[in-house]
Design an enzyme around this catalytic site. Sequence first.
Site, PDB file in Angstrom:
ATOM      1  N   LYS A 186      -8.914  13.381   4.940  1.00 30.93           N
ATOM      2  CA  LYS A 186      -7.986  12.247   4.866  1.00 30.93           C
ATOM      3  C   LYS A 186      -6.947  12.467   5.949  1.00 30.93           C
ATOM      4  O   LYS A 186      -6.917  13.528   6.577  1.00 30.93           O
ATOM      5  CB  LYS A 186      -7.315  12.187   3.490  1.00 30.93           C
ATOM      6  N   ARG A 187      -6.091  11.456   6.201  1.00 28.05           N
ATOM      7  CA  ARG A 187      -5.020  11.672   7.157  1.00 28.05           C
ATOM      8  C   ARG A 187      -4.193  12.893   6.749  1.00 28.05           C
ATOM      9  O   ARG A 187      -4.075  13.205   5.568  1.00 28.05           O
ATOM     10  CB  ARG A 187      -4.130  10.419   7.239  1.00 28.05           C
ATOM     11  N   LYS A 245     -15.206   7.520  -3.155  1.00 32.10           N
ATOM     12  CA  LYS A 245     -16.424   7.781  -2.375  1.00 32.10           C
ATOM     13  C   LYS A 245     -17.046   9.111  -2.775  1.00 32.10           C
ATOM     14  O   LYS A 245     -18.268   9.223  -2.935  1.00 32.10           O
ATOM     15  CB  LYS A 245     -16.095   7.773  -0.872  1.00 32.10           C
ATOM     16  N   LYS A 296       0.168  14.450   1.040  1.00 34.83           N
ATOM     17  CA  LYS A 296      -1.226  14.677   0.629  1.00 34.83           C
ATOM     18  C   LYS A 296      -1.512  16.159   0.384  1.00 34.83           C
ATOM     19  O   LYS A 296      -2.527  16.530  -0.169  1.00 34.83           O
ATOM     20  CB  LYS A 296      -2.181  14.109   1.679  1.00 34.83           C
ATOM     21  N   THR A 299      -8.924   6.138  -1.691  1.00 34.26           N
ATOM     22  CA  THR A 299     -10.252   5.526  -1.837  1.00 34.26           C
ATOM     23  C   THR A 299     -11.321   6.580  -1.544  1.00 34.26           C
ATOM     24  O   THR A 299     -12.447   6.466  -2.020  1.00 34.26           O
ATOM     25  CB  THR A 299     -10.429   4.326  -0.883  1.00 34.26           C
ATOM     26  N   HIS A 355       0.806  -1.229   0.000  1.00 34.40           N
ATOM     27  CA  HIS A 355       0.000   0.000   0.000  1.00 34.40           C
ATOM     28  C   HIS A 355       0.831   1.268   0.000  1.00 34.40           C
ATOM     29  O   HIS A 355       0.269   2.353   0.123  1.00 34.40           O
ATOM     30  CB  HIS A 355      -0.911   0.049   1.228  1.00 34.40           C
TER      31      HIS A 355
HETATM   32  C1  26Q Z   1       3.620   0.513  10.156  1.00 29.58           C
HETATM   33  C2  26Q Z   1       4.564   0.159  11.116  1.00 29.58           C
HETATM   34  C3  26Q Z   1       4.403   0.510  12.433  1.00 29.58           C
HETATM   35  C4  26Q Z   1       3.269   1.217  12.807  1.00 29.58           C
HETATM   36  C5  26Q Z   1       2.323   1.562  11.863  1.00 29.58           C
HETATM   37  C6  26Q Z   1       2.503   1.220  10.540  1.00 29.58           C
HETATM   38  C7  26Q Z   1       1.482   1.597   9.532  1.00 29.58           C
HETATM   39  C8  26Q Z   1       0.141   1.630   9.843  1.00 29.58           C
HETATM   40  C9  26Q Z   1      -0.798   1.998   8.908  1.00 29.58           C
HETATM   41  C10 26Q Z   1       1.856   1.932   8.236  1.00 29.58           C
HETATM   42  C11 26Q Z   1       0.903   2.293   7.288  1.00 29.58           C
HETATM   43  C12 26Q Z   1      -0.436   2.315   7.621  1.00 29.58           C
HETATM   44  C13 26Q Z   1      -1.493   2.679   6.682  1.00 29.58           C
HETATM   45  C14 26Q Z   1      -1.321   2.907   5.396  1.00 29.58           C
HETATM   46  C15 26Q Z   1      -2.415   3.290   4.515  1.00 29.58           C
HETATM   47  O1  26Q Z   1      -3.529   3.524   4.948  1.00 29.58           O
HETATM   48  N1  26Q Z   1      -2.172   3.367   3.210  1.00 29.58           N
HETATM   49  C16 26Q Z   1      -3.207   3.735   2.254  1.00 29.58           C
HETATM   50  O2  26Q Z   1      -3.814   2.543   1.788  1.00 29.58           O
HETATM   51  C17 26Q Z   1      -4.939   2.835   0.987  1.00 29.58           C
HETATM   52  C18 26Q Z   1      -5.597   1.516   0.618  1.00 29.58           C
HETATM   53  O3  26Q Z   1      -4.826   0.833  -0.316  1.00 29.58           O
HETATM   54  C19 26Q Z   1      -4.526   3.631  -0.232  1.00 29.58           C
HETATM   55  O4  26Q Z   1      -5.694   3.990  -0.939  1.00 29.58           O
HETATM   56  C20 26Q Z   1      -3.760   4.882   0.163  1.00 29.58           C
HETATM   57  O5  26Q Z   1      -3.263   5.523  -0.992  1.00 29.58           O
HETATM   58  C21 26Q Z   1      -2.619   4.510   1.095  1.00 29.58           C
HETATM   59  O6  26Q Z   1      -1.978   5.669   1.571  1.00 29.58           O
END
Ligand code: 26Q
Length: 820
Positions: A559-560, A671, A565, A667, A368
């Site tokens: 979004k985050r 929406k 972004k 995503t 991702h």
């Molecule tokens: C990793 C290691 C330690 C702690 C936390 C994490 C961690 C947690 C969550 C790393 C990444 C995330 C989340 C990533 C995320 O939400 N990515 C998004 O995924 C969506 C679904 O595929 C995409 O549409 C977005 O573009 C992407 O940013």
Amino acid sequence: MTHAMASKAPILETPDPKTLADEVLKALKYRVGKGTAVATQYDWLTASIKVVRDRIVDHWMQATQEAYAQQEKRVYYLSLEFLIGRLMRDAFSNLGLMDNMREALRSLGVDLDLIAALEPDAALGNGGLGRLAACFMESMATVDIPAHGYGIRYANGMFRQEIHDGWQVELPETWLDHGNPWEFERRERSFEVGFGGAVESITSKDGRLERHVWKPIEHVLAVAYDTPVVGWRANRVNTLRLWSGMPIDPILLDKFNAGDHIGALAESNKADALSRVLYPADSHKAGQELRLRQEYFFSTASLQDIIQRHLSQYGDLQSLPDKAAIHLNDTHPAIAVPELMRLLMDVHGMDFDQAWSITKRTFGYTNHTLLPEALESWPVPLFERLLPRHMQIVYAINAEVLLEARASDQFSDEQIGRISLIQENGDRRVRMGNLAFVGSHSINGVSALHTELMKETVFADLHKLYPDRINNKTNGITPRRWLIQCNPGLTALTREAIGDRFLDDIDAIKELDAFADDAAFRDKFAAVKRANKVRLANLVADRLGIKVDPSALFDIQIKRIHEYKRQLLNILEAIALYDQIRSHPERDWMPRVKFFGGKAAPSYHNAKLIIKLANDVAKVINRDPAVRGLLKVVFVPNYNVSLAEIMMPAADLSEQISTAGMEASGTGNMKFALNGALTIGTLDGANVEIKECVGDDNIFIFGLTTAEVAERRSNGYDPRSVIEASSELAQAVAAVSSGVFSPDDPERYRDLMNGLYQSDWFMVAADFDAYAATQRDVDAVWRNSPDWYAKAIRNVARVGWFSSDRTIRQYAKEIWNVPV
Ligand code: 26Q
């Protein structure tokens, strides 16, 4: 090809309101233990959920038995995040109970909307990745795939965000305070999880190594909690199984601790800690030991569960890849690769080659992100201390892969170094992305662009070694939650226009296209949009005391908060527009409200500063009479799934403005479009494919392409000269930098703005003029209202492809090999 779901669907009886009211009363009495005189709103909520859950359970058992009897292949979706939000409305809607349930509750003096708002928003995820897992679960149930989601039952999910004096403050979210009426606790379904200790080798009499036995020193229990996941028209009900950490029964613990009470208590705290809290960092490093423990905890519990189920049905693990597809949602469960190897070799007696073949045929992995800071890796010493046997297995896998690479004769030493599971420069680390890659037969990206970039960047060398593994599965969203449930007005209008077929087969929504040229339909569409905007305006008035005009253009970025972004680009454009409105008050400005929402990782300094800036800018603009209400800026606190369900339907303009090449998919973009917002965006992630579907005339694309960003970065990009060449941008940056928006602390944004002058990694300056000019194009189309709504209707009609049903069918056919 179209997919009418109704054919396989069991006939759903729709109980009348009277029957439902009786069931609610019965649940209130026997499940909650209350009479109507003393029932609180929460009690009514609990009783209503029990009623719908009972109906779901009937379908659930049937589906589980069928999967068993037919020996169907099962999908196991391993994810540290399931951002499911509230479930009651979705359940009513999917079971066709919404209207009658509303009526039933009304007859009891209860307001469905009021109690629905009391249901806690299960925020077991950060953002896109977690919400995708939730949409996938709903779609797998809808398209009738036997599936289990596996994750952690965090006591505290994503933090609740409050804004104090413009700053983000993080508060614990306690979603389980009133109990969770959805879940079934399965005490009997629990597995032991070990950490630390040492590895013993068992040798036979003739001195041959027979097998390895890991002797952990810490032991905890993973206990299952099941939530039924119901698909459209209850086609099938699947299971979301979340693990909770518990200390091992004290009687059993004696075995390990020999009656050491302090030790036993310490173990108990450690067990609780495993499922205490979701790490709130997305795409931002959080290399804490507890995180690795969580990853192993839920991976081993899930694998032990899967193996137990498989063995009890088939008696032998050779057939595992034929009967189970295990999917890794990013690298967070990548430790499952060496864990499955360990279970197959050390517990079930297979040799390495057998185990490796089964492992690779069983796992699939979705990537991702390409951001280097978000690629997971763990220091070798930590890995070795916590999971000594897994470290050995990782080395063994690495040897296998590197020998294969050497033998292929196509790699330099440098390339071999990049293929290795161990990063050797600096401190030695285990690369979880490489581990997930080599342990899977399929590695997919989440949009066409992202998948191509995966091949060219992070996984270039592994792709050369295994050229058949990388494939694309463009993300999708479930139209049940993101249209039918969250936008009943648009759903009703669409049914009136094209009938009900799109409810079962979202492709049919393309029939709406013809109505873009129908003036009467456009008016009705505009009325629906307006009603949704009024709802959001009321929310903003109630919660923030800000008055916004529903006839203004609602421009939304939710979004985050992350530098890539580019919320900063949006804020700077707001400032420039503010300056323009004041300098040219005579011009015919189109009233606009810019909404922002999103959480920053607590440790992400710049992201938190951007939130403060949005709030500081809002304060100045909103109270300046010179603006005459033509521009308002609103930061909506605590953006979550429930807020998204209100904001998506209320949007006119969807902001998807990431630096090209950096947003894997997005995503939210889907929406918004499905709810009739036009997109202003860069050629990034799934925006590229949305543009192809809706057509160039129905989207506002601006800015550098991925290739141009790369080219600028490598040829000495000089943001200072870019800023100086744009008077609008130079003014806005100077204003922020000098403290115009932060008179109480003029230095507050100095470093943030200096970052733009000095490096501007995210190309805010490079894209500013194009963005601002495109915003004026937006104004021009907005001014011509029929044209605007025609485009909005075409967006709704043309984004059916972004349904997660389509995505899931592609996974099923091309990765999991399960029938759909
Ligand atoms: C990793 C290691 C330690 C702690 C936390 C994490 C961690 C947690 C969550 C790393 C990444 C995330 C989340 C990533 C995320 O939400 N990515 C998004 O995924 C969506 C679904 O595929 C995409 O549409 C977005 O573009 C992407 O940013």
